[in-house]
Design a protein around this motif. Structure first.
Motif, PDB file in Angstrom:
ATOM      1  N   LEU A 186      34.505  37.201  36.616  1.00 52.11           N
ATOM      2  CA  LEU A 186      35.857  37.563  36.175  1.00 52.11           C
ATOM      3  C   LEU A 186      36.151  39.022  36.517  1.00 52.11           C
ATOM      4  O   LEU A 186      37.217  39.340  37.052  1.00 52.11           O
ATOM      5  CB  LEU A 186      36.021  37.333  34.666  1.00 52.11           C
ATOM      6  CG  LEU A 186      37.377  37.763  34.092  1.00 52.11           C
ATOM      7  CD1 LEU A 186      38.518  36.920  34.664  1.00 52.11           C
ATOM      8  CD2 LEU A 186      37.360  37.691  32.566  1.00 52.11           C
ATOM      9  N   THR A 187      35.199  39.891  36.244  1.00 50.97           N
ATOM     10  CA  THR A 187      35.385  41.324  36.519  1.00 50.97           C
ATOM     11  C   THR A 187      35.560  41.574  38.017  1.00 50.97           C
ATOM     12  O   THR A 187      36.443  42.339  38.420  1.00 50.97           O
ATOM     13  CB  THR A 187      34.204  42.130  35.959  1.00 50.97           C
ATOM     14  OG1 THR A 187      34.126  41.899  34.545  1.00 50.97           O
ATOM     15  CG2 THR A 187      34.372  43.616  36.214  1.00 50.97           C
ATOM     16  N   LEU A 188      34.751  40.928  38.833  1.00 53.02           N
ATOM     17  CA  LEU A 188      34.892  41.086  40.286  1.00 53.02           C
ATOM     18  C   LEU A 188      36.256  40.613  40.769  1.00 53.02           C
ATOM     19  O   LEU A 188      36.884  41.255  41.622  1.00 53.02           O
ATOM     20  CB  LEU A 188      33.782  40.321  41.013  1.00 53.02           C
ATOM     21  CG  LEU A 188      32.378  40.901  40.904  1.00 53.02           C
ATOM     22  CD1 LEU A 188      31.356  39.909  41.451  1.00 53.02           C
ATOM     23  CD2 LEU A 188      32.289  42.232  41.643  1.00 53.02           C
ATOM     24  N   THR A 189      36.713  39.509  40.228  1.00 52.45           N
ATOM     25  CA  THR A 189      38.020  38.962  40.611  1.00 52.45           C
ATOM     26  C   THR A 189      39.139  39.921  40.220  1.00 52.45           C
ATOM     27  O   THR A 189      40.002  40.255  41.042  1.00 52.45           O
ATOM     28  CB  THR A 189      38.241  37.591  39.946  1.00 52.45           C
ATOM     29  OG1 THR A 189      37.207  36.704  40.379  1.00 52.45           O
ATOM     30  CG2 THR A 189      39.601  37.018  40.291  1.00 52.45           C
ATOM     31  N   VAL A 190      39.124  40.359  38.979  1.00 51.31           N
ATOM     32  CA  VAL A 190      40.179  41.260  38.497  1.00 51.31           C
ATOM     33  C   VAL A 190      40.131  42.592  39.234  1.00 51.31           C
ATOM     34  O   VAL A 190      41.180  43.142  39.593  1.00 51.31           O
ATOM     35  CB  VAL A 190      40.093  41.426  36.959  1.00 51.31           C
ATOM     36  CG1 VAL A 190      41.028  42.522  36.469  1.00 51.31           C
ATOM     37  CG2 VAL A 190      40.414  40.099  36.273  1.00 51.31           C
ATOM     38  N   ASP A 191      38.936  43.101  39.498  1.00 51.88           N
ATOM     39  CA  ASP A 191      38.816  44.351  40.262  1.00 51.88           C
ATOM     40  C   ASP A 191      39.433  44.207  41.656  1.00 51.88           C
ATOM     41  O   ASP A 191      40.133  45.106  42.135  1.00 51.88           O
ATOM     42  CB  ASP A 191      37.355  44.787  40.397  1.00 51.88           C
ATOM     43  CG  ASP A 191      36.775  45.373  39.123  1.00 51.88           C
ATOM     44  OD1 ASP A 191      37.543  45.652  38.173  1.00 51.88           O
ATOM     45  OD2 ASP A 191      35.536  45.533  39.062  1.00 51.88           O
ATOM     46  N   GLY A 192      39.172  43.079  42.303  1.00 55.16           N
ATOM     47  CA  GLY A 192      39.752  42.846  43.632  1.00 55.16           C
ATOM     48  C   GLY A 192      41.266  42.782  43.584  1.00 55.16           C
ATOM     49  O   GLY A 192      41.959  43.328  44.456  1.00 55.16           O
ATOM     50  N   LEU A 193      41.795  42.141  42.551  1.00 56.67           N
ATOM     51  CA  LEU A 193      43.255  42.061  42.409  1.00 56.67           C
ATOM     52  C   LEU A 193      43.846  43.439  42.099  1.00 56.67           C
ATOM     53  O   LEU A 193      44.918  43.781  42.611  1.00 56.67           O
ATOM     54  CB  LEU A 193      43.614  41.043  41.325  1.00 56.67           C
ATOM     55  CG  LEU A 193      43.224  39.596  41.673  1.00 56.67           C
ATOM     56  CD1 LEU A 193      43.372  38.682  40.469  1.00 56.67           C
ATOM     57  CD2 LEU A 193      44.036  39.085  42.854  1.00 56.67           C
ATOM     58  N   GLU A 194      43.134  44.229  41.300  1.00 56.73           N
ATOM     59  CA  GLU A 194      43.574  45.613  41.033  1.00 56.73           C
ATOM     60  C   GLU A 194      43.651  46.415  42.332  1.00 56.73           C
ATOM     61  O   GLU A 194      44.599  47.173  42.552  1.00 56.73           O
ATOM     62  CB  GLU A 194      42.602  46.312  40.072  1.00 56.73           C
ATOM     63  CG  GLU A 194      42.737  45.929  38.633  1.00 56.73           C
ATOM     64  CD  GLU A 194      43.839  46.683  37.920  1.00 56.73           C
ATOM     65  OE1 GLU A 194      44.273  47.751  38.395  1.00 56.73           O
ATOM     66  OE2 GLU A 194      44.275  46.190  36.876  1.00 56.73           O
ATOM     67  N   LYS A 195      42.659  46.245  43.191  1.00 54.41           N
ATOM     68  CA  LYS A 195      42.653  46.964  44.477  1.00 54.41           C
ATOM     69  C   LYS A 195      43.835  46.542  45.338  1.00 54.41           C
ATOM     70  O   LYS A 195      44.417  47.365  46.044  1.00 54.41           O
ATOM     71  CB  LYS A 195      41.333  46.735  45.212  1.00 54.41           C
ATOM     72  CG  LYS A 195      40.179  47.473  44.567  1.00 54.41           C
ATOM     73  CD  LYS A 195      38.864  47.181  45.241  1.00 54.41           C
ATOM     74  CE  LYS A 195      37.762  47.900  44.482  1.00 54.41           C
ATOM     75  NZ  LYS A 195      36.436  47.428  44.830  1.00 54.41           N
TER      76      LYS A 195
END
Length: 175
Positions: free
Chosen positions: A16-25
């Motif tokens: 979940l964190t990796l996904t959200v971090d990618g979307l933030e980027k």
């Protein structure tokens, strides 16, 4: 010594964190366009950011449903589990219900059919407009995100769902 169920460990948090971090980027890249491209204005930004933020809500919904399954080994009565959490101001809906409602709105907003009553009722109860002709500036995706974070920082939503997940393991939800 008390035993802890092996599924209580949150092995879903990393993805979940990796996904959200990618979307933030991705959103940061759109912010760069706002500063660097003359014709790229706030409306263009919103048009491109809406699906990115919508995907974040879908990832959060998946995490919520998977957490219910981890705890109860079924999704029976999942809507009851959504009702556990912090109430959204001026509504009778929880923060988790709104996340699920926004995710469902995003998935079905372009369908020719009306939204399911459960999704429409959540959005309506949280004073979010969702008709087909909604102006992008009033999108329930953005207006809903405002309930969680003033800066539209998607990582703030992770704490909402991880706190909720931990609450699933308390005895008062053992039904």
């Amino acid at each position: 010594m008390t035993k802890t169920h092996w599924k209580r460990h949150d092995f879903r948090l990393e993805s979940l964190t990796l996904t959200v971090d990618g979307l933030e980027k991705s959103i940061l890249e759109l912010n760069k366009k706002l500063k660097e491209i003359d014709w790229y204005d706030g409306l263009w930004f919103l048009e491109e950011a809406e699906p990115i933020i919508g995907l974040a809500f879908i990832a959060l919904q998946n995490y919520i449903n998977s957490s219910i399954y981890d705890r109860f080994e079924t999704l029976d009565k999942q809507y009851e589990k959504y009702k556990f959490g912090t109430l959204i101001k001026n509504s009778n809906r929880t923060d988790v219900e709104l996340i699920v409602g926004i995710a469902n709105y995003f998935k079905h907003k372009d369908d020719h059919k009306e939204l399911r009553n459960s999704t429409a009722n959540i959005l309506r109860d949280c004073n979010l407009q969702f008709d087909k002709e909604i102006d992008i500036t009033n999108s329930p995706i953005f207006k809903g995100l405002d309930y969680y974070t003033e800066t539209w920082n998607l990582t703030e939503l992770i704490k909402t769902v991880t706190d909720w997940r931990e609450e699933l393991w308390l005895d008062k939800l053992n039904h």
